[in-house]
Design a protein around this motif. Structure first.
Motif, PDB file in Angstrom:
ATOM      1  N   THR A   1      28.025  39.525  36.899  1.00  0.00           N
ATOM      2  CA  THR A   1      29.349  39.276  37.460  1.00  0.00           C
ATOM      3  C   THR A   1      30.356  39.038  36.339  1.00  0.00           C
ATOM      4  O   THR A   1      29.993  38.741  35.203  1.00  0.00           O
TER       5      THR A   1
ATOM      6  N   MET B   1      32.407  36.609  35.983  1.00  0.00           N
ATOM      7  CA  MET B   1      32.405  35.220  35.537  1.00  0.00           C
ATOM      8  C   MET B   1      31.276  34.959  34.548  1.00  0.00           C
ATOM      9  O   MET B   1      31.480  34.271  33.549  1.00  0.00           O
ATOM     10  N   SER B   2      30.094  35.514  34.797  1.00  0.00           N
ATOM     11  CA  SER B   2      28.987  35.302  33.860  1.00  0.00           C
ATOM     12  C   SER B   2      29.240  36.041  32.550  1.00  0.00           C
ATOM     13  O   SER B   2      28.883  35.547  31.479  1.00  0.00           O
ATOM     14  N   GLU B   3      29.864  37.215  32.608  1.00  0.00           N
ATOM     15  CA  GLU B   3      30.229  37.929  31.379  1.00  0.00           C
ATOM     16  C   GLU B   3      31.231  37.118  30.567  1.00  0.00           C
ATOM     17  O   GLU B   3      31.129  37.020  29.347  1.00  0.00           O
ATOM     18  N   PHE B   4      32.212  36.539  31.265  1.00  0.00           N
ATOM     19  CA  PHE B   4      33.210  35.720  30.568  1.00  0.00           C
ATOM     20  C   PHE B   4      32.550  34.496  29.949  1.00  0.00           C
ATOM     21  O   PHE B   4      32.853  34.129  28.812  1.00  0.00           O
ATOM     22  N   ARG B   5      31.656  33.846  30.663  1.00  0.00           N
ATOM     23  CA  ARG B   5      30.956  32.668  30.144  1.00  0.00           C
ATOM     24  C   ARG B   5      30.163  33.043  28.899  1.00  0.00           C
ATOM     25  O   ARG B   5      30.162  32.317  27.908  1.00  0.00           O
ATOM     26  N   GLN B   6      29.484  34.185  28.926  1.00  0.00           N
ATOM     27  CA  GLN B   6      28.711  34.632  27.778  1.00  0.00           C
ATOM     28  C   GLN B   6      29.634  34.910  26.593  1.00  0.00           C
ATOM     29  O   GLN B   6      29.333  34.532  25.462  1.00  0.00           O
TER      30      GLN B   6
ATOM     31  N   ALA C   1      32.670  33.565  26.062  1.00  0.00           N
ATOM     32  CA  ALA C   1      33.317  32.325  25.623  1.00  0.00           C
ATOM     33  C   ALA C   1      32.366  31.430  24.841  1.00  0.00           C
ATOM     34  O   ALA C   1      32.810  30.646  24.010  1.00  0.00           O
ATOM     35  N   MET C   2      31.079  31.538  25.084  1.00  0.00           N
ATOM     36  CA  MET C   2      30.129  30.667  24.414  1.00  0.00           C
ATOM     37  C   MET C   2      29.600  31.248  23.107  1.00  0.00           C
ATOM     38  O   MET C   2      28.805  30.612  22.433  1.00  0.00           O
ATOM     39  N   LYS C   3      30.043  32.437  22.742  1.00  0.00           N
ATOM     40  CA  LYS C   3      29.639  32.990  21.452  1.00  0.00           C
ATOM     41  C   LYS C   3      30.212  32.121  20.353  1.00  0.00           C
ATOM     42  O   LYS C   3      31.270  31.524  20.486  1.00  0.00           O
TER      43      LYS C   3
END
Length: 139
Positions: free
Chosen positions: A2, A4-9, A11-13
């Motif tokens: 999704t 949102m999960s792509e964005f979370r991944q 942002a956490m780099k």
């Protein structure tokens, strides 16, 4: 995956977090340099030029009186506030110089770290044998 999960991944780099920390520290550092210029550097320079405040240097564009402060002159019409520009330009020059020195130091440290002492390359075995033969023929 999704959005949102792509964005979370993303942002956490590590790079994104490092960039965020750099922006926050850069903003605080900019305020320090701004205070340095306006509170420490510009007052002695203003005193040297007769006690004038550079922030109030302007050229009136709507026939305002020259004895007004910059705020009052702006209320009366358009002005060319070159004193404020000079102060901000000095801020930029100091900030750019400090960043240049920091990068220069980091590059110097990086070069010292990357350039280990070059050890002599081992001599190939055939070269050693040829040297032994040459030395024995000399005797």
């Amino acid at each position: 995956m999704t959005m949102m999960s792509e964005f979370r991944q993303f942002a956490m780099k590590g790079n994104v977090v490092d960039l965020a920390v750099g922006v926050i520290i850069g903003g605080a550092f900019g305020k320090i340099v701004d205070s340095l210029v306006q509170d420490i550097i510009m007052p002695p320079i203003g005193r040297l030029f007769g006690g004038l405040d550079f922030a109030n240097y302007y050229i009136p564009l709507n026939n305002q009186a020259m004895n007004l402060t910059l705020v009052e002159a702006k209320k009366a019409g358009a002005v060319l506030a070159y004193g404020n520009f000079l102060t901000i330009l000095l801020n930029f020059i100091i900030l750019a110089f400090i960043i240049f020195q920091m990068i220069r130091l980091m590059n110097k440290l990086r070069r010292a770290e990357e350039a280990p002492a070059v050890a002599a390359a081992p001599t190939p075995e055939d070269v050693l044998l040829l040297r032994e033969i040459r030395d024995s023929l000399k005797k």
